[in-house]
Design an enzyme around this catalytic site. Structure first.
Site, PDB file in Angstrom:
ATOM      1  N   ASN A 137       6.787   4.688   8.098  1.00 58.27           N
ATOM      2  CA  ASN A 137       7.479   3.708   7.069  1.00 58.27           C
ATOM      3  C   ASN A 137       7.956   2.661   8.153  1.00 58.27           C
ATOM      4  OD1 ASN A 137       7.328   4.785   4.506  1.00 58.27           O
ATOM      5  ND2 ASN A 137       8.853   6.666   5.170  1.00 58.27           N
ATOM      6  N   CYS A 178       1.556   8.632   1.018  1.00 54.93           N
ATOM      7  CA  CYS A 178       2.809   9.068   0.721  1.00 54.93           C
ATOM      8  C   CYS A 178       2.941  10.173  -0.564  1.00 54.93           C
ATOM      9  CB  CYS A 178       3.703   7.865   0.324  1.00 54.93           C
ATOM     10  SG  CYS A 178       5.322   8.342  -0.155  1.00 54.93           S
ATOM     11  N   HIS A 179       3.604  11.059  -0.355  1.00 52.23           N
ATOM     12  CA  HIS A 179       3.483  12.242  -1.445  1.00 52.23           C
ATOM     13  C   HIS A 179       4.541  11.944  -2.825  1.00 52.23           C
ATOM     14  CE1 HIS A 179       6.021  14.309   1.767  1.00 52.23           C
ATOM     15  NE2 HIS A 179       6.679  13.484   0.912  1.00 52.23           N
ATOM     16  N   HIS A 197       7.486   3.935  -2.824  1.00 46.80           N
ATOM     17  CA  HIS A 197       8.786   4.335  -3.099  1.00 46.80           C
ATOM     18  C   HIS A 197       9.396   3.369  -4.313  1.00 46.80           C
ATOM     19  CE1 HIS A 197       9.287   5.798   1.250  1.00 46.80           C
ATOM     20  NE2 HIS A 197       8.619   6.422   0.591  1.00 46.80           N
TER      21      HIS A 197
END
Length: 430
Positions: free
Chosen positions: A147, A169-170, A199
């Site tokens: 990140n 990204c999960h 996000h």
């Protein structure tokens, strides 16, 4: 033989999970694992974890460990990037200095002041990784976990466009997973599509056997009012689409919550939470190292939910999968800026990571994403141009920062953070 390089392998907890997933696939049990880190102690621990994991799983990988990134990249087919430039000490600075100005953050690794300065520390290392890969292993895929994801993928798209890179990204998966548990719906019977930016993507489609599950979320909120006391639920009720990252994350990407004491209380926002998480990660590193030295077995029970092992398995075997990944926006989301990173569904097989066209997001979702993207674009361009003023303009454009501080305070804060991070920040930006 498939060669997988791990950059930042000293992130030992994450490395342990990835290794367990990789070596659980029959077709990957004989891969070469090239571990690299700049910290000798952490690298030694990562190698111990790799060897112990392989032993417990009965796998026979070739394992190497090196402080030299170029050596680790030699012959690589896949490069997993999990670096954290500045480590825990830099994270503490990203929280403590803004807090003195009254600026509240929760995670500070994606957007805002914390995200901007984490990106500025990371970009120079990305330059080196990209240059080395294009020279040493030009056909390899960079699978990025570092990140700020969107800024990092956006930066690579601008500076190394020929590099094959995907950000993993999960958050979309776990959002759907957790909602299914809340609603009592089997995950394997649910169809979903998320799109937006990392996000801050949105569940555009969330269906069980062809029927939208959104009415069930509405019923849940009516039945249990305490569920409304979360940022994501609040945003969903007002925007009509569910955001795909935690409430802690989501609270700091908008101007509505963190500046108000009553909203922090109403929505139970854990200000500064990432400091606790980061400290726990440091403690877990030491606990894992101590357990290894005592000869204790590692927990290698995994359900293969991390994306990198699935991506590698799909590319090696041709097994087709659909995941959500971060890639450059080349006409994928039509009402977000071209070229910057977006998170979209992707098909993965022997041909690589192939993103799906999404089209236009709902206007209200795109509006929030565009303010998110603007901060990232300014940060990326600041680094490319070597323009310190643009760093401060990125901070001025950030929703949470702008809602909290005056422009003079924003500039002073950027000055102080730049000085505090020292030579971790590129010279042109100091």
């Amino acid at each position: 033989m498939t060669v997988i390089a791990f950059l930042g392998a000293g992130s030992v907890v994450f490395t342990r999970e990835l290794l367990a997933d990789i070596l659980s696939f029959d077709e990957l049990r004989g891969v070469t694992l090239a571990l690299q880190d700049i910290d000798p102690s952490r690298l030694e621990t990562a190698e111990l974890i790799a060897r112990r994991t392989a032993e417990q799983l009965g796998a026979k990988p070739v394992i190497t460990a090196s402080l030299d990134r170029r050596r680790a990249l030699d012959g690589a087919d896949f490069v997993i990037n999990a670096i954290q430039v500045g480590m825990y000490e830099a994270t503490v600075r990203d929280f403590e200095i803004p807090a003195r100005y009254g600026l509240r953050q929760t995670i500070a690794d994606t957007l805002g002041i914390g995200g901007i300065f984490r990106a500025l520390r990371t970009f120079p290392v990305l330059d080196g990784i990209a240059a080395d890969m294009l020279e040493i292993c030009p056909d390899a895929w960079l699978l990025n976990y570092t990140n700020p994801m969107a800024m990092n993928i956006g930066y690579l798209a601008a500076t190394a466009p020929s590099l094959k890179a995907a950000g993993l990204c999960h958050s979309v998966f776990w959002t759907v997973h957790d909602l299914c548990e809340l609603l009592g719906v089997p995950l394997d019977e649910v169809d979903y599509t998320g799109a937006g930016v990392n996000h801050q993507a949105w569940l555009l489609r969330f269906e069980h056997r062809g029927e939208s599950l959104y009415p069930k979320i509405d019923e849940l909120l009516e039945r249990d009012p305490s569920m409304r006391r979360r940022v994501r639920m609040d945003m969903y009720q007002r925007l009509g689409y569910f955001p795909t990252e935690t409430s802690e994350h989501s609270s700091e990407y908008v101007p509505w919550y963190l500046h108000h004491d009553e909203e922090i209380a109403r929505l139970r926002i854990p200000v500064g939470d990432y400091l606790r998480i980061s400290k726990a990660n440091v403690d877990e590193y030491h606990a894992v190292r101590d357990a290894l030295e005592r000869g204790e077995p590692l927990d290698v029970s995994r359900d293969a939910t991390e994306y990198a092992p699935q991506v590698i398995h799909s590319m090696v075997t041709g097994t087709m999968r659909r995941i959500h990944a971060n890639v450059a926006n080349r006409g994928l989301i039509t009402n977000l800026p071209e070229g910057y990173a977006v998170e979209v569904p992707c098909v993965v097989d022997r041909l690589g990571v192939r993103p799906e066209h999404v089209g236009a997001l709902p206007l209200q979702c795109a509006a929030l994403n565009r303010s998110f993207v603007s901060v990232g674009q300014l940060t990326v361009q600041a680094a490319i141009n070597g323009d310190p003023r643009m760093v401060r303009q990125a901070a001025m454009a950030d929703p949470n920062t702008a809602a909290t501080l005056t422009v003079d305070q924003i500039w002073q804060l950027c000055d102080e953070l730049t000085a505090a991070h020292g030579d971790l920040i590129p010279e042109a930006l100091r």
